[in-house]
Design an enzyme around this catalytic site. Structure first.
Site, short mmCIF file in Angstrom:
data_model
loop_
_atom_site.label_atom_id
_atom_site.label_comp_id
_atom_site.label_asym_id
_atom_site.label_seq_id
_atom_site.Cartn_x
_atom_site.Cartn_y
_atom_site.Cartn_z
N GLU A 184 15.93 -0.84 6.18
CA GLU A 184 16.24 -0.59 4.42
C GLU A 184 17.21 0.46 4.38
O GLU A 184 17.12 1.41 5.03
CB GLU A 184 15.09 -0.59 3.70
CG GLU A 184 14.28 -1.68 3.46
CD GLU A 184 12.70 -1.13 2.73
OE1 GLU A 184 13.18 -0.05 1.83
OE2 GLU A 184 11.91 -1.74 2.75
N CYS B 44 -12.76 6.05 0.70
CA CYS B 44 -14.12 5.60 0.13
C CYS B 44 -15.23 5.64 1.42
O CYS B 44 -14.80 6.37 2.49
CB CYS B 44 -13.86 4.05 0.10
SG CYS B 44 -13.60 3.23 1.76
N ASN C 218 4.48 -3.37 4.80
CA ASN C 218 5.58 -2.64 4.19
C ASN C 218 5.23 -0.95 4.21
O ASN C 218 4.20 -0.82 3.46
CB ASN C 218 5.98 -3.13 3.07
CG ASN C 218 7.21 -2.48 2.64
OD1 ASN C 218 8.33 -2.88 3.36
ND2 ASN C 218 7.40 -1.88 1.39
N GLU C 219 5.99 -0.41 4.83
CA GLU C 219 5.67 1.14 4.76
C GLU C 219 4.35 1.60 4.54
O GLU C 219 4.03 2.04 3.70
CB GLU C 219 6.57 1.63 3.67
CG GLU C 219 8.13 1.52 3.81
CD GLU C 219 8.94 2.13 2.65
OE1 GLU C 219 8.71 2.47 1.64
OE2 GLU C 219 10.09 2.61 3.20
N CYS D 63 -14.41 4.42 4.67
CA CYS D 63 -13.43 5.28 5.51
C CYS D 63 -14.14 6.52 5.95
O CYS D 63 -13.88 7.01 7.08
CB CYS D 63 -12.32 5.63 4.64
SG CYS D 63 -11.28 4.45 4.49
N TRP E 42 15.23 5.64 -7.23
CA TRP E 42 13.91 6.63 -7.29
C TRP E 42 14.40 8.24 -6.93
O TRP E 42 13.73 9.04 -7.26
CB TRP E 42 12.60 6.37 -6.42
CG TRP E 42 13.26 5.86 -5.16
CD1 TRP E 42 13.20 4.57 -4.49
CD2 TRP E 42 13.39 6.77 -3.77
NE1 TRP E 42 13.33 4.59 -3.30
CE2 TRP E 42 13.68 5.98 -2.77
CE3 TRP E 42 13.40 8.17 -3.95
CZ2 TRP E 42 13.91 6.27 -1.47
CZ3 TRP E 42 13.77 8.78 -2.59
CH2 TRP E 42 13.98 7.83 -1.33
N CYS F 273 -7.45 -0.06 1.09
CA CYS F 273 -8.49 0.78 2.11
C CYS F 273 -8.20 0.18 3.37
O CYS F 273 -8.22 -1.33 3.71
CB CYS F 273 -9.79 0.32 1.82
SG CYS F 273 -10.79 1.13 3.04
N CYS G 177 -7.56 6.50 2.20
CA CYS G 177 -8.34 6.09 1.45
C CYS G 177 -9.55 6.90 1.85
O CYS G 177 -9.85 7.44 3.07
CB CYS G 177 -8.80 4.70 1.77
SG CYS G 177 -10.13 3.97 0.77
#
Ligand code: GLA
Ligand code: ZN
Length: 676
Positions: A313, A161, A153-154, A164, A321, A119, A159
């Protein structure tokens, strides 16, 4: 003066390094350093997923193993890109403070697992990330090897909740000046009797409440809030490290034209743009498609700050993937890496240095494979590229100059895909259409900027706005002014329909003054089924069109093409209007590649934009600094190609004079230079 992104003045070459996975294997860690040097790798990103090692228990830190990694890298002249570890949290954190776990759009709460799923609002997550970030910064602030912060990272996802929801309500109160009437109007809540009478009633869109497609204003506000809140969290992380190391620049690895976040907003809070690129080379779509798709994303990232960026990257081999995990054919590693450089990257970094033995990424391409050797095709490709990058190092810091720009608007994509109407397959192919227009410049070797609507259009000879469905009054004004002052604009079907809250403009499309700029009005739009087409006649040639056909009427525009079939046969399909000192083109139907190709061929010549005549699947891109120009000649086909540059340059890898005609092997690339 050249400006370098970090204090290191050459290409960064290296990648994600996850030594935590190998702590039981000290011999491997030792070998890593040796192999890194052998591979001509000079930079490693560390700490990305290290949190549970660095803070195994709440408030108990263990930096010992990390000290050694930092020391070994530094003493071997390998630059460190130091990550904050918030992308994946330790178990103890989730167990003790469940509020850090995300709630999905349907209200279900996630349990511990995976990554990139916290979150962004949670005060506890913020507190804990600030703590660990501060500890990291304090521990390594004086280490000369640390050249850049890699924040998290990325970032991605959302979220729902209660924390939020409350933050969303506060965000809306500010946006609508605390005035619910304004919000109700912007959201058109009279529809289905959804009037909001108290701020507390507002809830994020979700499948078992207000589905995303019902109230477009709510949807785009929510998306805007998610970007805002993600950026706010990112800023919180940045503040923690900047407080200790104000001179180390920060970056966050972005994901290209990744729909859920507006990187035009996010980018203003980082010093350096970086992104992760995974094209599907050798797929059924063909490498030309992959090439201009990757080029588009590189240019988008370059233009976030109009300065070089970092390829943070990429895969040295396959991407585990993707649906089908193809290898890069010989030549492709160098070509794809130098493509990023051609479009402004000052690095070639990989995911990842060494394949982990377990976990879902055990089969992802890496520099060191499970055989543990510093040899083989992939390793050699990486090593050779490292050697090449060293020869090209003067290119770092050089910039890209462009006469053409294509506008890409993340928020427009949200609006366009969420609208009900047109073709309801959930994807109006906005990104594809932006790339189709971009490709016409790319395949002619023309540098092109990918910009937001907020930029200054004045520096370009032509600005293309594919499918600008959602447009603000301010942008309309800017487009009119740019055209009036001599600029050339290209618009397409499904443009100028709605305002920033996704309310339809009244008085006919395209909105307001755009009707005068383009000298037309668009009365209706026909959407075609998959196997249906129409055609348009431009000059004496007929072109297939599909998906969308707008029924336009010229008020002052010259008609360049008309429909050939259906009840709108004879109606204008491509129009050109003089507006002030400029010209405005409108393409009312989704054309085949040929229509765009012929259209841009004429336009590019007319505007005097310098271009190349290139064989299919090849391209040329340039970078320059005060006194030199760097030319990247690229062949994305599996056969030999000759590219005639009509000028002689120096081959930067050999130092020798190159022929005017560059002979490229399959998947070949040449980097040339000349004095300006
Ligand atoms: C992303 C992530 C990396 C890794 C790679 C694999 O870019 O940032 O951690 O998962 O994908 O392609
Ligand atoms: Zn939340």
């Amino acid at each position: 003066m050249k400006k370098h992104l970090t204090k290191y003045q050459g290409f960064l070459h290296g990648g994600d390094y996850n030594p935590e996975q190998w702590l039981r294997y000290p011999e491997v860690l030792k070998q890593d350093i040796e192999f890194m040097k052998d591979a001509h790798c000079n930079a490693m990103s560390i700490g990305i997923f290290s949190w549970s090692f660095l803070e195994p228990e709440e408030g108990k830190y263990n930096f010992e193993y990390f000290d050694k990694i930092v020391e070994d890298l530094t003493s071997n002249d390998i630059n460190i890109v130091l990550a904050t570890p918030s992308g994946a949290r330790p178990r103890w954190l989730a167990e003790k403070y469940p509020e850090v776990l995300r709630v999905n759009a349907d209200g279900t709460k996630q349990i511990y697992g995976a990554r990139h799923n916290h979150c962004y609002t949670s005060p506890i997550y913020r507190e804990k990330t600030a703590n660990i970030n501060t500890k990291l910064a304090e521990r390594y602030k004086d280490n000369p090897g640390i050249i850049l912060w890699h924040i998290s990272n990325e970032y991605g996802g959302e979220c729902h909740c209660e924390l939020c929801q409350e933050a969303f309500r506060e965000y809306l109160k500010k946006k609508y000046d605390n005035d619910l009437d304004k919000l109700n109007h912007a959201w058109w809540t009279g529809f289905w009797s959804h009037t909001v009478t108290d701020w507390s009633q507002i809830h994020s869109p979700g499948p078992n409440g207000e589905p995303e497609y019902v109230i477009q204003g709510l949807y785009v506000d929510w998306k805007e809030f998610v970007t805002y809140q993600t950026a706010d969290f990112m800023r919180h992380e940045i503040n923690a490290v900047k407080a200790v190391t104000p001179d180390i620049p920060v970056t966050a690895n972005f994901m290209g034209p990744y729909q859920p976040l507006d990187y035009h907003y996010m980018s203003s809070f980082v010093d350096v743009i970086s992104w992760d690129s995974y094209p599907e080379w050798h797929s059924g779509r063909g490498n030309e498609h992959e090439a201009y798709t990757a080029a588009f994303a590189h240019d988008l990232n370059r233009c976030l700050k109009h300065q070089p960026f970092l390829l943070m990257e990429s895969t040295p081999s396959l991407t585990n993937w993707q649906n089908v995990c193809r290898l890069k054919k010989p030549g492709m590693h160098k070509l794809a890496s130098l493509q990023a450089v051609a479009h402004g990257s000052d690095s070639v970094m990989y995911f990842q240095w060494r394949k982990g033995r377990g976990g879902s990424e055990q089969h992802h391409g890496a520099v060191i494979d499970h055989n543990g050797k510093n040899s083989g095709r992939v390793f050699d490709d990486v090593k050779n590229l490292g050697i090449t990058l060293e020869k090209l190092s003067e290119i770092t810091g050089s910039i890209t100059k462009s006469d053409a720009a294509v506008v890409y608007d993340f928020t427009n994509k949200w609006a366009i895909d969420n609208a009900q109407g047109f073709i309801n397959d959930g994807n109006r192919h906005y990104n594809a259409e932006c790339k189709n227009h971009y490709k016409e410049f790319w395949k002619r070797g023309i540098n092109t900027d990918i910009i937001s609507v907020k930029e200054d259009f004045g520096k370009y000879k032509v600005v293309v706005f594919p499918m600008l469905y959602k447009v603000s009054e301010e942008t309309i004004e800017k487009i009119a002014e740019y055209t009036e002052n001599g600029g050339t604009v290209v618009f397409t079907y499904i443009s100028g329909y709605v305002n920033e809250s996704c309310l339809c403009y009244t008085g006919g499309f395209p909105a307001g003054k755009l009707k005068e700029v383009f000298g037309l009005v668009n009365n209706e739009i026909d959407s075609l089924h998959e196997n249906q087409t129409n055609s348009v006649k431009m000059g004496d040639k007929s072109y297939t069109v599909h998906d969308y056909c707008e029924l336009t009427e010229s008020t002052s525009a010259e008609v360049l093409a008309v429909y050939e079939h259906d009840f709108y046969k004879g109606m204008p399909a491509v129009l050109k209007n003089k507006y002030g000192r400029g010209e405005a083109y409108y393409i009312a139907a989704r054309g085949s590649g040929e229509l765009l190709s012929d259209f841009y061929e004429t336009l590019i010549k007319k505007l005097g934009i310098s271009s190349y005549e290139l064989p299919y699947g090849t391209t040329v891109q340039t970078r320059e600094d005060e006194d030199k120009k760097y030319i990247f000649v690229q062949n994305y086909t599996g056969s030999r190609q000759c590219v005639n540059l009509k000028e002689k340059y120096i081959n930067m890898e050999t130092g020798e004079a190159a022929e005017e005609c560059i002979e490229l092997e399959p998947f070949g690339v040449r980097v040339l230079c000349s004095k300006l």
